[in-house]
Design a protein around this motif. Sequence first.
Motif, PDB file in Angstrom:
ATOM      1  N   VAL A 179     -56.756 -37.279 -51.919  1.00 47.27           N
ATOM      2  CA  VAL A 179     -55.667 -36.428 -51.622  1.00 47.27           C
ATOM      3  C   VAL A 179     -55.248 -36.501 -50.217  1.00 47.27           C
ATOM      4  O   VAL A 179     -56.280 -36.315 -49.458  1.00 47.27           O
ATOM      5  N   LEU A 180     -54.164 -36.703 -49.794  1.00 43.89           N
ATOM      6  CA  LEU A 180     -53.598 -36.685 -48.621  1.00 43.89           C
ATOM      7  C   LEU A 180     -52.440 -35.413 -48.516  1.00 43.89           C
ATOM      8  O   LEU A 180     -51.777 -35.318 -49.292  1.00 43.89           O
ATOM      9  N   GLN A 181     -53.036 -34.377 -47.635  1.00 44.46           N
ATOM     10  CA  GLN A 181     -52.210 -33.143 -47.650  1.00 44.46           C
ATOM     11  C   GLN A 181     -51.721 -32.661 -46.406  1.00 44.46           C
ATOM     12  O   GLN A 181     -52.863 -32.723 -45.372  1.00 44.46           O
ATOM     13  N   LEU A 182     -50.433 -32.116 -46.252  1.00 47.76           N
ATOM     14  CA  LEU A 182     -49.940 -31.539 -44.948  1.00 47.76           C
ATOM     15  C   LEU A 182     -50.149 -30.176 -45.240  1.00 47.76           C
ATOM     16  O   LEU A 182     -49.570 -29.780 -46.329  1.00 47.76           O
ATOM     17  N   PHE A 183     -50.825 -29.359 -44.240  1.00 43.82           N
ATOM     18  CA  PHE A 183     -50.782 -27.782 -44.719  1.00 43.82           C
ATOM     19  C   PHE A 183     -50.230 -27.123 -43.232  1.00 43.82           C
ATOM     20  O   PHE A 183     -50.421 -27.431 -42.259  1.00 43.82           O
ATOM     21  N   GLU A 184     -49.616 -26.001 -43.488  1.00 44.37           N
ATOM     22  CA  GLU A 184     -48.954 -25.338 -42.660  1.00 44.37           C
ATOM     23  C   GLU A 184     -49.142 -23.869 -42.904  1.00 44.37           C
ATOM     24  O   GLU A 184     -49.105 -23.272 -44.267  1.00 44.37           O
ATOM     25  N   LEU A 185     -49.422 -22.905 -41.867  1.00 44.75           N
ATOM     26  CA  LEU A 185     -49.703 -21.511 -42.002  1.00 44.75           C
ATOM     27  C   LEU A 185     -49.222 -20.843 -40.849  1.00 44.75           C
ATOM     28  O   LEU A 185     -49.399 -21.363 -39.599  1.00 44.75           O
ATOM     29  N   VAL A 186     -48.365 -19.786 -40.997  1.00 43.43           N
ATOM     30  CA  VAL A 186     -48.012 -19.040 -39.950  1.00 43.43           C
ATOM     31  C   VAL A 186     -48.831 -17.783 -39.959  1.00 43.43           C
ATOM     32  O   VAL A 186     -48.673 -16.931 -41.053  1.00 43.43           O
ATOM     33  N   GLY A 187     -48.999 -17.189 -38.882  1.00 43.17           N
ATOM     34  CA  GLY A 187     -49.661 -15.930 -38.822  1.00 43.17           C
ATOM     35  C   GLY A 187     -49.310 -15.115 -37.520  1.00 43.17           C
ATOM     36  O   GLY A 187     -49.757 -15.604 -36.353  1.00 43.17           O
ATOM     37  N   ASP A 188     -48.705 -14.052 -37.663  1.00 43.27           N
ATOM     38  CA  ASP A 188     -48.509 -13.238 -36.498  1.00 43.27           C
ATOM     39  C   ASP A 188     -47.594 -14.052 -35.510  1.00 43.27           C
ATOM     40  O   ASP A 188     -47.808 -13.982 -34.163  1.00 43.27           O
ATOM     41  N   GLY A 189     -46.849 -15.118 -35.999  1.00 44.04           N
ATOM     42  CA  GLY A 189     -46.162 -15.897 -34.901  1.00 44.04           C
ATOM     43  C   GLY A 189     -46.727 -17.242 -34.847  1.00 44.04           C
ATOM     44  O   GLY A 189     -46.102 -18.090 -34.084  1.00 44.04           O
ATOM     45  N   ASP A 190     -48.062 -17.419 -34.766  1.00 44.89           N
ATOM     46  CA  ASP A 190     -48.859 -18.310 -34.333  1.00 44.89           C
ATOM     47  C   ASP A 190     -48.488 -19.321 -35.488  1.00 44.89           C
ATOM     48  O   ASP A 190     -48.325 -18.982 -36.770  1.00 44.89           O
ATOM     49  N   HIS A 191     -48.677 -20.776 -35.198  1.00 44.15           N
ATOM     50  CA  HIS A 191     -48.190 -21.753 -36.344  1.00 44.15           C
ATOM     51  C   HIS A 191     -49.275 -22.849 -36.240  1.00 44.15           C
ATOM     52  O   HIS A 191     -49.598 -23.293 -35.318  1.00 44.15           O
ATOM     53  N   GLU A 192     -49.631 -23.025 -37.244  1.00 47.31           N
ATOM     54  CA  GLU A 192     -50.991 -24.051 -37.544  1.00 47.31           C
ATOM     55  C   GLU A 192     -50.359 -25.136 -38.394  1.00 47.31           C
ATOM     56  O   GLU A 192     -49.625 -24.934 -39.560  1.00 47.31           O
ATOM     57  N   LEU A 193     -50.794 -26.332 -38.077  1.00 51.30           N
ATOM     58  CA  LEU A 193     -50.373 -27.608 -38.982  1.00 51.30           C
ATOM     59  C   LEU A 193     -51.855 -28.501 -39.079  1.00 51.30           C
ATOM     60  O   LEU A 193     -52.397 -28.591 -37.857  1.00 51.30           O
ATOM     61  N   GLN A 194     -52.085 -28.855 -40.159  1.00 51.66           N
ATOM     62  CA  GLN A 194     -53.076 -29.556 -40.228  1.00 51.66           C
ATOM     63  C   GLN A 194     -52.879 -30.722 -41.279  1.00 51.66           C
ATOM     64  O   GLN A 194     -52.020 -30.666 -42.349  1.00 51.66           O
ATOM     65  N   ILE A 195     -53.460 -31.950 -41.304  1.00 53.39           N
ATOM     66  CA  ILE A 195     -53.232 -32.950 -42.254  1.00 53.39           C
ATOM     67  C   ILE A 195     -54.751 -33.222 -42.699  1.00 53.39           C
ATOM     68  O   ILE A 195     -55.947 -33.285 -41.839  1.00 53.39           O
ATOM     69  N   TRP A 196     -55.001 -33.057 -43.932  1.00 53.63           N
ATOM     70  CA  TRP A 196     -56.402 -33.483 -44.527  1.00 53.63           C
ATOM     71  C   TRP A 196     -56.249 -34.637 -45.472  1.00 53.63           C
ATOM     72  O   TRP A 196     -55.447 -34.974 -46.149  1.00 53.63           O
ATOM     73  N   LEU A 197     -57.624 -35.278 -45.427  1.00 51.18           N
ATOM     74  CA  LEU A 197     -57.661 -36.281 -46.454  1.00 51.18           C
ATOM     75  C   LEU A 197     -59.090 -35.918 -46.955  1.00 51.18           C
ATOM     76  O   LEU A 197     -59.802 -35.589 -46.358  1.00 51.18           O
ATOM     77  N   ALA A 198     -59.026 -35.766 -48.359  1.00 49.77           N
ATOM     78  CA  ALA A 198     -60.145 -35.778 -49.261  1.00 49.77           C
ATOM     79  C   ALA A 198     -60.412 -36.437 -50.638  1.00 49.77           C
ATOM     80  O   ALA A 198     -59.102 -36.926 -50.921  1.00 49.77           O
ATOM     81  N   VAL A 199     -61.441 -36.451 -51.107  1.00 51.18           N
ATOM     82  CA  VAL A 199     -61.777 -37.031 -52.251  1.00 51.18           C
ATOM     83  C   VAL A 199     -62.433 -35.683 -53.287  1.00 51.18           C
ATOM     84  O   VAL A 199     -63.208 -34.994 -52.383  1.00 51.18           O
ATOM     85  N   THR A 200     -61.814 -35.717 -54.322  1.00 51.72           N
ATOM     86  CA  THR A 200     -62.066 -34.613 -55.340  1.00 51.72           C
ATOM     87  C   THR A 200     -62.526 -35.076 -56.513  1.00 51.72           C
ATOM     88  O   THR A 200     -62.129 -36.156 -56.823  1.00 51.72           O
ATOM     89  N   ASP A 201     -63.573 -34.353 -57.078  1.00 46.70           N
ATOM     90  CA  ASP A 201     -63.984 -34.905 -58.491  1.00 46.70           C
ATOM     91  C   ASP A 201     -63.044 -34.045 -59.410  1.00 46.70           C
ATOM     92  O   ASP A 201     -63.007 -32.881 -59.362  1.00 46.70           O
ATOM     93  N   PHE A 202     -62.592 -34.635 -60.381  1.00 50.39           N
ATOM     94  CA  PHE A 202     -61.691 -33.916 -61.350  1.00 50.39           C
ATOM     95  C   PHE A 202     -62.101 -34.134 -62.790  1.00 50.39           C
ATOM     96  O   PHE A 202     -62.806 -34.768 -62.966  1.00 50.39           O
TER      97      PHE A 202
END
Length: 138
Positions: free
Chosen positions: A115-138
């Motif tokens: 899984v390749l994912q872009l994640f965004e989170l806004v908290g009290d005006g702060d802004h976070e961006l992260q890109i994650w790469l993961a392997v998951t068992d399903f």
Amino acid sequence: MRELLDLPAREFRPSSLLERNEDPYDLDELDDHDLERTHFGAVRVVASSRLDAAWLTEYPFLLEETQERFAEVLDTCERRLRERFGEPLAHPGTLLRTGDGEWAVAWEADGRRLVLQLFELVGDGDHELQIWLAVTDF
């Protein structure tokens, strides 16, 4: 990439810089709600940025420029993963975490989901961006 696929599977939840900046495998401080949303596999942070609200007020262009750079990194990662693993799954079915904005693409690799994912989170005006790469068992 091979290193991530070869890691032993462990329970994890990707960390947010706005909420906690800890090891995604350390689940001790998570409540029951968050524990229901963990994954089993391995995760790495490809890119991460936290923009402070005060800086964004003073310099609003920082968010747009950061988002553009993250789009470039995401495009490069996706292109390389397509070259290595072919076309992604039509329905990735896996979001590592939800926030105020997310996008994900996934492949099947070695009997696991990559899984390749872009994640965004806004908290009290702060802004976070992260890109994650993961392997998951399903």
